[in-house]
Design an enzyme around this catalytic site. Structure first.
Site, PDB file in Angstrom:
ATOM      1  N   GLY A 173      -1.057 -12.313  -5.008  1.00  0.00           N
ATOM      2  CA  GLY A 173      -2.466 -11.973  -5.208  1.00  0.00           C
ATOM      3  C   GLY A 173      -2.741 -10.538  -4.795  1.00  0.00           C
ATOM      4  N   ARG A 203      -4.779 -24.260   0.835  1.00  0.00           N
ATOM      5  CA  ARG A 203      -4.085 -24.468   2.108  1.00  0.00           C
ATOM      6  C   ARG A 203      -4.768 -25.497   3.003  1.00  0.00           C
ATOM      7  NH1 ARG A 203      -2.024 -18.213   3.221  1.00  0.00           N
ATOM      8  NH2 ARG A 203      -0.184 -18.448   1.888  1.00  0.00           N
ATOM      9  N   ARG A 230      -5.489 -18.508  -9.464  1.00  0.00           N
ATOM     10  CA  ARG A 230      -6.317 -17.880  -8.424  1.00  0.00           C
ATOM     11  C   ARG A 230      -7.429 -17.023  -9.008  1.00  0.00           C
ATOM     12  NH1 ARG A 230      -2.451 -15.526  -3.919  1.00  0.00           N
ATOM     13  NH2 ARG A 230      -4.460 -15.363  -2.846  1.00  0.00           N
ATOM     14  N   GLN A 287      -8.407  -7.476   0.037  1.00  0.00           N
ATOM     15  CA  GLN A 287      -7.895  -7.195  -1.315  1.00  0.00           C
ATOM     16  C   GLN A 287      -8.999  -6.634  -2.191  1.00  0.00           C
ATOM     17  OE1 GLN A 287      -6.044 -10.761  -2.783  1.00  0.00           O
ATOM     18  NE2 GLN A 287      -4.507 -10.794  -1.170  1.00  0.00           N
ATOM     19  N   ASP A 295      -4.016 -15.553   7.209  1.00  0.00           N
ATOM     20  CA  ASP A 295      -2.733 -16.088   6.735  1.00  0.00           C
ATOM     21  C   ASP A 295      -2.041 -16.976   7.775  1.00  0.00           C
ATOM     22  OD1 ASP A 295      -3.060 -14.775   4.337  1.00  0.00           O
ATOM     23  OD2 ASP A 295      -1.926 -13.002   4.976  1.00  0.00           O
ATOM     24  N   LYS A 327      -5.958 -19.440  -1.633  1.00  0.00           N
ATOM     25  CA  LYS A 327      -4.730 -18.688  -1.341  1.00  0.00           C
ATOM     26  C   LYS A 327      -3.627 -19.158  -2.294  1.00  0.00           C
ATOM     27  CE  LYS A 327      -6.323 -15.988   1.797  1.00  0.00           C
ATOM     28  NZ  LYS A 327      -6.448 -14.556   1.474  1.00  0.00           N
ATOM     29  N   SER A 352     -12.809  -9.977   2.071  1.00  0.00           N
ATOM     30  CA  SER A 352     -11.479  -9.853   1.467  1.00  0.00           C
ATOM     31  C   SER A 352     -11.011  -8.406   1.465  1.00  0.00           C
ATOM     32  CB  SER A 352     -11.513 -10.391   0.026  1.00  0.00           C
ATOM     33  OG  SER A 352     -10.349  -9.983  -0.653  1.00  0.00           O
ATOM     34  N   ARG A 385       0.827  -1.220   0.000  1.00  0.00           N
ATOM     35  CA  ARG A 385       0.000   0.000   0.000  1.00  0.00           C
ATOM     36  C   ARG A 385       0.856   1.263   0.000  1.00  0.00           C
ATOM     37  NH1 ARG A 385      -2.651  -4.273   1.815  1.00  0.00           N
ATOM     38  NH2 ARG A 385      -4.933  -4.365   1.888  1.00  0.00           N
TER      39      ARG A 385
HETATM   40  C1  S3P Z   1      -4.061  -9.095   2.110  1.00  0.00           C
HETATM   41  C2  S3P Z   1      -5.297  -9.621   2.358  1.00  0.00           C
HETATM   42  C3  S3P Z   1      -5.551 -11.054   2.592  1.00  0.00           C
HETATM   43  C4  S3P Z   1      -4.267 -11.835   2.879  1.00  0.00           C
HETATM   44  C5  S3P Z   1      -3.121 -11.425   1.992  1.00  0.00           C
HETATM   45  C6  S3P Z   1      -2.847  -9.936   2.112  1.00  0.00           C
HETATM   46  C7  S3P Z   1      -3.944  -7.644   1.867  1.00  0.00           C
HETATM   47  O1  S3P Z   1      -6.203 -11.578   1.458  1.00  0.00           O
HETATM   48  O2  S3P Z   1      -4.497 -13.226   2.734  1.00  0.00           O
HETATM   49  O3  S3P Z   1      -1.932 -12.133   2.351  1.00  0.00           O
HETATM   50  O4  S3P Z   1      -2.813  -7.112   1.926  1.00  0.00           O
HETATM   51  O5  S3P Z   1      -4.977  -7.004   1.616  1.00  0.00           O
HETATM   52  P1  S3P Z   1      -7.813 -11.434   1.305  1.00  0.00           P
HETATM   53  O6  S3P Z   1      -8.150 -10.076   1.682  1.00  0.00           O
HETATM   54  O7  S3P Z   1      -8.142 -11.720  -0.107  1.00  0.00           O
HETATM   55  O8  S3P Z   1      -8.353 -12.470   2.254  1.00  0.00           O
END
Ligand code: S3P
Length: 448
Positions: A101, A357, A129, A176, A326, A353, A174, A34
């Site tokens: 990801g 996992r 993914r 992300q 995680d 993931k 999520s 970020r």
């Molecule tokens: C992350 C969010 C998580 C995590 C990843 C980092 C992030 O994924 O598993 O290692 O930095 O926003 P999700 O938000 O898709 O669960």
């Protein structure tokens, strides 16, 4: 069948004595992504200290360079010279996000809001993914995908300067997805909101506010609405990245398992959206504590002390999953040594993931003689005082599976070998060195 990189690097761990010492883990992966991305969208200069220099983060840095932002390392710090909102340019070559990801999905949000074409690609794990979870809301805002109907990498994204703001309710918990929509919202005319029913990590919102964006958060029926006003100005700011609690988890777990251990990990991020693992460890009876809690550019940090001790099995509720998503692989490894069963609910997201996992942990634990079972979205591990080990474990291009089984091997009766430790460099290149500092060495078969 596991898909390994061309040059897999097996690594073996064996029973270790007491771990001792004070260490610092590298910067948080989420905050590092970020800081680079917001720095690239800001006006002026962002100087980042403590950036995680892992493969995942370097992929994001290279992608931002290819999009025209200035990103360079100088005397251990990283300087980002922002292009300003809307100022990124079309990359000359595909953007390769490697194993990451987070990098791919967050960057889709910003590419969506620029009038350019960019090919997104990654390694064998990332290409499997799901990207639809991010592309669906971004398409509603105006993003186009050249390969119609496809949602796995490689993909050609066609962004626009005319993104339409929206309110989006997250169908999966999520961070992300939330972050990709909020980042796109920065580039849209008007207010973009994301509603989440389960709280996910909030670093994007926190850092957006720190860079001067108009961002707000409010409780709504069934969750939280996070909103950002588009087309404001972000101002470059100095960022100090705290240590990654997801990396610290492996060191803390090793200390808990190796008799006589007492370690201190300085400067760990303890934002409550990230500390579910530590909360669970306390419930299991682990001897861990946060000392010297303080604030660092809007984020909470502390020093983490972990000592050896016995664990008892617990029930980990589904509601806690986003705050420790995680950490389930290392928790499952610890649970193999606990008294009684540890039941972990609500783990559906673990299947998408860096590897599946759930499947990887069950297979690896069984190979090591532990009792583990996945049923639906629940993982149950029944612990024992002695875990046999003595197995080879398939890591499926997944750094956290590799580190979890190397830690398990430190307390198992017989050595444990992971088929490929090279992926550890995606998030925690210093893992082996720091474990050595604390007193645990691994064997790669190389002669001195
Ligand atoms: C992350 C969010 C998580 C995590 C990843 C980092 C992030 O994924 O598993 O290692 O930095 O926003 P999700 O938000 O898709 O669960």
């Amino acid at each position: 069948m596991s898909q390994l990189p061309s040059d897999p690097k097996p690594l073996t761990s064996r029973k270790a004595g007491a771990l001792q010492g004070t260490v610092q883990v590298p910067g948080d992966k989420s905050i590092s992504h970020r800081a680079l991305i917001l720095g690239a969208l800001a006006e002026g200069r962002t100087e980042i200290s403590g950036l995680l220099e892992s493969e995942d983060i370097l992929c994001t840095a290279r992608a931002l360079q290819a999009l025209g932002a200035g990103v360079e390392e100088r005397d251990g710090n990283w300087i980002v010279t922002g292009a300003g909102l809307g100022g990124l340019i079309e990359p000359a070559a595909p953007l390769d996000f490697g194993n990451s990801g987070t990098g791919a999905r967050l960057m889709m949000g910003i590419v969506a809001g620029h009038p350019l074409r960019a090919v997104f690609t990654g390694d064998g794990s990332l290409k499997k993914r799901p990207m639809g979870r991010v592309l669906d809301p971004l398409k509603q805002m105006g993003l186009q995908i050249a390969e119609e109907g496809q949602s796995k990498l490689p993909l050609t994204l066609i962004g626009t300067s005319g993104l339409v703001p929206m309110e989006y309710r997250l169908p999966v918990p999520s961070a992300q997805v939330k972050s990709a929509v909020l980042l796109a919202g920065l580039l849209a005319q008007g207010r973009t909101s994301v509603v989440e029913s389960e709280k996910t990590r909030d670093h994007t919102e926190k850092m957006l506010a720190y860079f001067g964006a108009a961002v707000s958060s409010e409780a709504v029926d069934g969750g939280t609405r996070i909103s950002v006003e588009g087309r404001g100005t972000l101002h470059g700011r100095p960022v100090t990245v705290p240590g990654d609690p997801s990396s610290a988890a492996f060191l803390a777990a090793a200390a808990i398992l190796c008799p006589g251990s007492d370690i201190l990990i300085r400067n760990v991020l303890v934002n409550p959206t990230r500390t579910g693992f530590y909360e669970t460890l306390k419930e299991m009876g682990a001897n861990i504590s946060f000392e010297n809690e303080r604030e660092l550019n809007g984020e909470l940090v502390a020093d983490l002390r972990a000592k050896a001790g016995k664990l008892k099995g617990v029930h980990v509720p589904a509601a806690r999953a986003p705050s420790m998503i995680d950490e389930y692989p290392i928790l499952a490894a610890l649970a193999a040594f606990a008294e009684g069963a540890t039941v972990m609910d609500g783990l559906g997201e673990l299947r998408v993931k860096e590897s599946d996992r759930l499947a990887a942990m069950v297979a690896g634990l069984k190979a090591c003689g532990a009792v583990a079972e996945a049923s639906g979205d629940t993982l149950t591990v029944t612990g024992a005082a002695l875990v046999r080990g003595g197995a080879g474990v398939a890591t499926h291009m997944d750094h956290r599976i590799a580190m979890s089984f190397l830690v398990l091997g430190l307390a198992a009766e017989e050595p444990v070998t992971v088929d490929d430790a090279s992926m550890i460099a995606t998030s925690f290149p210093e893992f082996r060195g720091l474990m050595g500092t604390l007193g645990a060495t691994f064997d790669d078969g190389a002669r001195d």
